[in-house]
Write a protein that holds these residues in place. Structure first.
Motif, PDB file in Angstrom:
ATOM      1  N   LYS A  10       0.816  -1.200   0.000  1.00 24.62           N
ATOM      2  CA  LYS A  10       0.000   0.000   0.000  1.00 24.62           C
ATOM      3  C   LYS A  10       0.850   1.251   0.000  1.00 24.62           C
ATOM      4  CE  LYS A  10      -4.645  -0.681   1.721  1.00 24.62           C
ATOM      5  NZ  LYS A  10      -5.565  -0.481   2.824  1.00 24.62           N
ATOM      6  N   ALA A  11       2.020   1.201   0.612  1.00 20.70           N
ATOM      7  CA  ALA A  11       2.840   2.402   0.733  1.00 20.70           C
ATOM      8  C   ALA A  11       3.211   2.999  -0.619  1.00 20.70           C
ATOM      9  CB  ALA A  11       4.085   2.087   1.561  1.00 20.70           C
ATOM     10  N   PRO A  12       3.857   2.253  -1.527  1.00 17.74           N
ATOM     11  CA  PRO A  12       4.201   2.867  -2.804  1.00 17.74           C
ATOM     12  C   PRO A  12       3.077   2.839  -3.821  1.00 17.74           C
ATOM     13  CG  PRO A  12       5.126   0.692  -2.686  1.00 17.74           C
ATOM     14  CD  PRO A  12       4.454   0.948  -1.362  1.00 17.74           C
ATOM     15  N   TRP A  13       2.106   1.955  -3.645  1.00 18.91           N
ATOM     16  CA  TRP A  13       1.058   1.782  -4.649  1.00 18.91           C
ATOM     17  C   TRP A  13      -0.325   1.970  -4.042  1.00 18.91           C
ATOM     18  CZ3 TRP A  13       3.376  -3.258  -7.002  1.00 18.91           C
ATOM     19  CH2 TRP A  13       4.348  -2.893  -7.953  1.00 18.91           C
ATOM     20  N   GLY A  14      -0.558   3.110  -3.447  1.00 18.64           N
ATOM     21  CA  GLY A  14      -1.844   3.347  -2.818  1.00 18.64           C
ATOM     22  C   GLY A  14      -2.993   3.361  -3.801  1.00 18.64           C
ATOM     23  N   THR A  59       8.822   2.205 -11.132  1.00 16.83           N
ATOM     24  CA  THR A  59       7.537   1.513 -11.090  1.00 16.83           C
ATOM     25  C   THR A  59       7.077   1.235  -9.663  1.00 16.83           C
ATOM     26  OG1 THR A  59       8.044   0.452 -13.196  1.00 16.83           O
ATOM     27  CG2 THR A  59       6.278  -0.521 -11.895  1.00 16.83           C
ATOM     28  N   CYS A  60       7.979   0.758  -8.824  1.00 18.11           N
ATOM     29  CA  CYS A  60       7.576   0.282  -7.505  1.00 18.11           C
ATOM     30  C   CYS A  60       8.021   1.169  -6.352  1.00 18.11           C
ATOM     31  CB  CYS A  60       8.142  -1.124  -7.273  1.00 18.11           C
ATOM     32  SG  CYS A  60       7.706  -2.298  -8.557  1.00 18.11           S
ATOM     33  N   GLY A  61       8.906   2.109  -6.616  1.00 19.73           N
ATOM     34  CA  GLY A  61       9.491   2.869  -5.523  1.00 19.73           C
ATOM     35  C   GLY A  61      10.779   2.211  -5.069  1.00 19.73           C
ATOM     36  N   PRO A  62      11.642   2.949  -4.356  1.00 18.42           N
ATOM     37  CA  PRO A  62      12.969   2.417  -4.031  1.00 18.42           C
ATOM     38  C   PRO A  62      12.954   1.241  -3.063  1.00 18.42           C
ATOM     39  CG  PRO A  62      12.591   4.506  -2.924  1.00 18.42           C
ATOM     40  CD  PRO A  62      11.457   4.318  -3.870  1.00 18.42           C
ATOM     41  N   HIS A  63      12.016   1.223  -2.105  1.00 22.62           N
ATOM     42  CA  HIS A  63      12.025   0.152  -1.110  1.00 22.62           C
ATOM     43  C   HIS A  63      11.683  -1.199  -1.729  1.00 22.62           C
ATOM     44  CE1 HIS A  63      11.235   3.926   1.106  1.00 22.62           C
ATOM     45  NE2 HIS A  63      12.129   3.420   1.934  1.00 22.62           N
ATOM     46  N   LEU A  64      10.569  -1.236  -2.465  1.00 20.85           N
ATOM     47  CA  LEU A  64      10.175  -2.491  -3.103  1.00 20.85           C
ATOM     48  C   LEU A  64      11.137  -2.877  -4.213  1.00 20.85           C
ATOM     49  CD1 LEU A  64       6.296  -2.174  -3.319  1.00 20.85           C
ATOM     50  CD2 LEU A  64       7.655  -3.543  -1.743  1.00 20.85           C
ATOM     51  N   VAL A  99      19.527   0.977  -7.388  1.00 20.55           N
ATOM     52  CA  VAL A  99      18.282   1.608  -6.948  1.00 20.55           C
ATOM     53  C   VAL A  99      18.563   2.995  -6.377  1.00 20.55           C
ATOM     54  CG1 VAL A  99      16.400   1.464  -5.268  1.00 20.55           C
ATOM     55  CG2 VAL A  99      17.069  -0.563  -6.567  1.00 20.55           C
ATOM     56  N   GLY A 100      19.630   3.129  -5.595  1.00 20.75           N
ATOM     57  CA  GLY A 100      19.945   4.420  -4.989  1.00 20.75           C
ATOM     58  C   GLY A 100      20.197   5.506  -6.019  1.00 20.75           C
ATOM     59  N   VAL A 101      20.985   5.201  -7.035  1.00 18.02           N
ATOM     60  CA  VAL A 101      21.281   6.197  -8.075  1.00 18.02           C
ATOM     61  C   VAL A 101      20.031   6.506  -8.890  1.00 18.02           C
ATOM     62  CG1 VAL A 101      22.583   6.600 -10.196  1.00 18.02           C
ATOM     63  CG2 VAL A 101      23.721   5.628  -8.199  1.00 18.02           C
ATOM     64  N   ALA A 102      19.245   5.499  -9.217  1.00 14.52           N
ATOM     65  CA  ALA A 102      18.024   5.726  -9.993  1.00 14.52           C
ATOM     66  C   ALA A 102      17.049   6.621  -9.230  1.00 14.52           C
ATOM     67  CB  ALA A 102      17.366   4.396 -10.343  1.00 14.52           C
ATOM     68  N   TYR A 103      16.897   6.362  -7.935  1.00 18.23           N
ATOM     69  CA  TYR A 103      15.953   7.172  -7.146  1.00 18.23           C
ATOM     70  C   TYR A 103      16.498   8.578  -6.911  1.00 18.23           C
ATOM     71  CZ  TYR A 103      12.524   8.421  -3.624  1.00 18.23           C
ATOM     72  OH  TYR A 103      11.521   9.049  -2.938  1.00 18.23           O
ATOM     73  N   LEU A 104      17.807   8.706  -6.673  1.00 21.77           N
ATOM     74  CA  LEU A 104      18.410  10.026  -6.517  1.00 21.77           C
ATOM     75  C   LEU A 104      18.253  10.840  -7.799  1.00 21.77           C
ATOM     76  CD1 LEU A 104      20.145  12.049  -4.904  1.00 21.77           C
ATOM     77  CD2 LEU A 104      22.169  10.891  -5.827  1.00 21.77           C
ATOM     78  N   PHE A 105      18.457  10.204  -8.929  1.00 19.66           N
ATOM     79  CA  PHE A 105      18.302  10.883 -10.219  1.00 19.66           C
ATOM     80  C   PHE A 105      16.861  11.356 -10.385  1.00 19.66           C
ATOM     81  CE2 PHE A 105      18.762  11.532 -14.763  1.00 19.66           C
ATOM     82  CZ  PHE A 105      20.101  11.877 -14.883  1.00 19.66           C
ATOM     83  N   HIS A 106      15.900  10.523 -10.015  1.00 15.97           N
ATOM     84  CA  HIS A 106      14.487  10.898 -10.110  1.00 15.97           C
ATOM     85  C   HIS A 106      14.167  12.076  -9.194  1.00 15.97           C
ATOM     86  CE1 HIS A 106      10.150  10.773  -9.923  1.00 15.97           C
ATOM     87  NE2 HIS A 106      10.209  10.492  -8.636  1.00 15.97           N
ATOM     88  N   ARG A 107      14.671  12.051  -7.968  1.00 15.86           N
ATOM     89  CA  ARG A 107      14.395  13.147  -7.032  1.00 15.86           C
ATOM     90  C   ARG A 107      15.010  14.458  -7.498  1.00 15.86           C
ATOM     91  NH1 ARG A 107      11.850  12.026  -2.108  1.00 15.86           N
ATOM     92  NH2 ARG A 107      12.054  14.300  -2.000  1.00 15.86           N
ATOM     93  N   LEU A 108      16.230  14.403  -8.011  1.00 18.96           N
ATOM     94  CA  LEU A 108      16.870  15.617  -8.506  1.00 18.96           C
ATOM     95  C   LEU A 108      16.131  16.177  -9.719  1.00 18.96           C
ATOM     96  CD1 LEU A 108      20.646  14.649  -8.185  1.00 18.96           C
ATOM     97  CD2 LEU A 108      19.355  16.243  -6.753  1.00 18.96           C
ATOM     98  N   ALA A 109      15.696  15.295 -10.612  1.00 16.51           N
ATOM     99  CA  ALA A 109      14.942  15.748 -11.778  1.00 16.51           C
ATOM    100  C   ALA A 109      13.614  16.357 -11.371  1.00 16.51           C
ATOM    101  CB  ALA A 109      14.720  14.579 -12.742  1.00 16.51           C
ATOM    102  N   SER A 110      12.942  15.763 -10.382  1.00 19.62           N
ATOM    103  CA  SER A 110      11.667  16.299  -9.911  1.00 19.62           C
ATOM    104  C   SER A 110      11.826  17.659  -9.255  1.00 19.62           C
ATOM    105  CB  SER A 110      11.025  15.320  -8.914  1.00 19.62           C
ATOM    106  OG  SER A 110      10.775  14.081  -9.519  1.00 19.62           O
TER     107      SER A 110
END
Length: 201
Positions: A10-14, A59-64, A99-110
């Motif tokens: 539920k957390a990443p896919w509410g 797709t799923c978020g960094p944790h999943l 996963v860390g680099v992909a999520y960091l890249f997404h956050r910086l772009a956002s």
């Protein structure tokens, strides 16, 4: 479904039903297990394969995504394609860094780029995937050099450059999949918000 599994998804896919979210997540685990099994190498311990960390993260978020890639690595390890004693190191390098680099890249772009559909596709899907694969290659190069498995000169000349080529392949595949997901199944992509990227455009 157990309470733990329900809260986990539920957390990443509410926006999704639990069964659909689980099917997508498990499907990606199985698909990446097959992809990780198809690899090439130049010497023992120096293998190359597509990563898929960016698609999984977006797709799923960094944790999943991290948990899923650890399961992928577990399947590959149990199949004999990776060393059992190196599981933790491989998980840190492949799943953690990817996963860390992909999520960091997404956050910086956002944060720093305009909320536009094509910015999401090309920056996150294409460039983020390339940087993620290259970062994993660089981290593996540094680790192998520090551990004494191979010399830094050999790794830089005959190992790391292949990750530049792999980054292009990773970018093409990840960008294509993210584009298809966003166009046809946007509710599968946890990091994509219609109101942010499509409203008033």
């Amino acid at each position: 479904m157990p309470l733990f599994a329900r809260s986990l998804f539920k957390a990443p896919w509410g926006r999704l039903k639990d069964s659909e979210a689980m099917n997508v997540w498990l499907g990606m685990v199985v698909l990446l297990t097959v992809i990780w099994s198809l690899k090439a190498g130049v010497k023992p311990g120096l293998a190359f394969h597509l990563l898929g960390a960016t698609v999984f993260t977006l797709t799923c978020g960094p944790h999943l995504a991290f948990v899923g890639l650890c399961l992928v690595l577990l399947g590959v390890t149990l199949n004999g394609a990776a060393g059992t004693l190196a599981y933790a190191t491989n998980a840190l390098l492949l799943a953690g860094v990817g996963v860390g680099v992909a999520y960091l890249f997404h956050r910086l772009a956002s944060r720093f780029l305009p909320p536009h559909f094509f910015v999401y596709i090309f920056v996150n899907g294409f460039l983020g995937a390339a940087f993620s694969a290259i970062s994993v290659g660089f981290a593996a190069t540094v680790f192998l050099s520090l551990s004494g498995a191979y010399t830094w000169e050999y790794l830089v000349s005959d190992y790391f450059p292949y990750f530049m080529l792999l980054g292009f392949s990773e970018a093409w595949l990840s960008g294509m999949l993210i584009t298809l997901f966003v166009v046809y199944r946007p509710n599968w992509v946890a990091t994509f918000d219609d109101s942010r990227y499509l409203a008033n455009k």
